[in-house]
Design an enzyme around this catalytic site. Structure first.
Site, PDB file in Angstrom:
ATOM      1  N   LYS A 149     -16.684  60.418 -15.508  1.00  0.00           N
ATOM      2  CA  LYS A 149     -17.433  59.417 -14.754  1.00  0.00           C
ATOM      3  C   LYS A 149     -16.737  59.164 -13.420  1.00  0.00           C
ATOM      4  O   LYS A 149     -15.529  58.899 -13.371  1.00  0.00           O
ATOM      5  CB  LYS A 149     -17.513  58.109 -15.557  1.00  0.00           C
ATOM      6  CG  LYS A 149     -18.294  58.213 -16.857  1.00  0.00           C
ATOM      7  CD  LYS A 149     -19.782  58.387 -16.614  1.00  0.00           C
ATOM      8  CE  LYS A 149     -20.577  58.286 -17.904  1.00  0.00           C
ATOM      9  NZ  LYS A 149     -22.031  58.406 -17.679  1.00  0.00           N
ATOM     10  N   LYS A 245     -32.589  62.326 -23.381  1.00  0.00           N
ATOM     11  CA  LYS A 245     -32.081  61.212 -24.178  1.00  0.00           C
ATOM     12  C   LYS A 245     -33.238  60.561 -24.924  1.00  0.00           C
ATOM     13  O   LYS A 245     -34.295  60.299 -24.331  1.00  0.00           O
ATOM     14  CB  LYS A 245     -31.423  60.153 -23.286  1.00  0.00           C
ATOM     15  CG  LYS A 245     -30.139  60.583 -22.605  1.00  0.00           C
ATOM     16  CD  LYS A 245     -29.610  59.454 -21.718  1.00  0.00           C
ATOM     17  CE  LYS A 245     -28.323  59.831 -21.008  1.00  0.00           C
ATOM     18  NZ  LYS A 245     -27.884  58.791 -20.057  1.00  0.00           N
TER      19      LYS A 245
END
Length: 332
Positions: A149, A245
């Site tokens: 990230k 997702k």
């Protein structure tokens, strides 16, 4: 068949703060749907996401209204299909798959013709100081894939620190819409020198025109820019990989269609998740079984996962215990 839907919100404590470019969380807030019929219970879990205007309370309200429709005798599939793509539909759709298996209408493996086996999954390195990210990478250096990230502050230094601490790992770079086109271009040389397998949603979803025709050293993956199968064609000229997702697509049913659409268009598939328990990950493993890359480490972040759930060891995701979700028979 009489159907009853019970809905609850749960807060699951994380082992460490989870930071991305948009903020930090210390708990996973999930909504659990229990769909009951003929003495059996099907379970589904979703993770409301504020990026898409969802809160646990708003998702709970959607499911309560869905439960009221079920109580009038409307079919479960019709009620699921009437919900918009998103977290609420995910929870109800997965609960329906599970309930149908419990009622002897076919386990998920029988219906889909395959059962997920253990699979490599990315382990996420949360956004933090350079030293903290290097330490986290060193602790997870036995994982084959790390998801890093980043934001726009010192991204090259952070990425190089992670790569140096885990030299054997392949990398997914995920700025979560936190870069601009100049930052993306400035990162190209660094990314070209490292084993980066994709860069996930580097630009804001509504400001990604700069990706059109961009020659980049790693494939660009769409996450926030694509939610459902209907969206895939719209982004196919700018992205090479699609993050599928269940919480975006609105359940396993819609996620399977989304993955199929990506394949039809020659795009790669990343099986993704939110920070969640194994109740979210068990159905997502059916997407992972056909994906080019897997990012299903949600339960790895929890202090305590659900009994009998999935486990992540050395970057490998193992299926839950027999009977956990989507199969006939009682739960362990």
């Amino acid at each position: 068949m009489s159907l009853e839907l019970i809905v609850r919100i749960e807060r699951l404590r994380l082992r460490a703060p989870f930071r991305i470019s948009r903020g930090v969380k210390t708990h996973a807030e999930v909504v659990v749907a229990e769909l009951r019929a003929d003495g059996q219970v099907g379970f589904g879990e979703c993770v409301p996401y504020s990026r898409y205007g969802e809160t646990p309370a708003s998702v709970q309200d959607q499911l309560v209204l869905a439960g009221a429709r079920l109580a009038t005798g409307e079919s479960a599939r019709a009620v699921v299909d009437a919900l918009p793509a998103g977290a609420a539909r995910n929870a109800l759709d997965c609960a329906l798959w599970d309930l149908e298996a419990r009622l002897g209408l076919g386990g998920v493996a029988e219906r889909l013709g395959r059962a997920p086996a253990a699979m490599a999954t990315a382990v996420t390195i949360s956004l933090d100081t350079i030293d903290a990210m290097a330490a986290a990478a060193a602790a997870a250096s036995d994982a084959p894939v790390l998801k890093v990230k980043l934001d726009a502050h010192d991204p090259a230094e952070r990425l190089l620190a992670v790569a140096g601490a885990a030299p054997g790992a392949r990398l997914i770079v995920d700025p979560n819409e936190g870069w601009t086109l100049p930052v993306l271009n400035a990162m190209a040389d660094t990314i070209a020198r490292l084993p980066v397998i994709m860069v996930e949603q580097p630009l804001p979803a509504d400001d990604d025109a700069g990706l059109l025709g961009l020659a980049y050293p790693a494939p660009i993956c769409a996450d926030e820019a694509v939610h459902t199968a209907a969206d895939v064609l719209q982004v196919a000229d700018r992205y090479q990989v699609i993050n599928v997702k269940l919480d975006k697509a609105g359940g396993l049913t819609a996620a399977l269609a989304m993955a199929d659409r990506a394949r039809d268009l020659g795009l790669g598939v990343l099986a993704g998740c939110m920070v969640s328990s194994s109740l979210s990950i068990a159905p997502a493993m059916w997407i992972g079984a056909q994906a080019d890359a897997v990012d299903l480490d949600g339960p790895w972040w929890l202090v305590k996962d659900r009994t009998g759930g999935c486990r992540v060891e050395r970057g490998v995701l193992y299926p839950p215990q027999a009977g956990f979700w989507g199969v006939s028979g009682a739960r362990p």
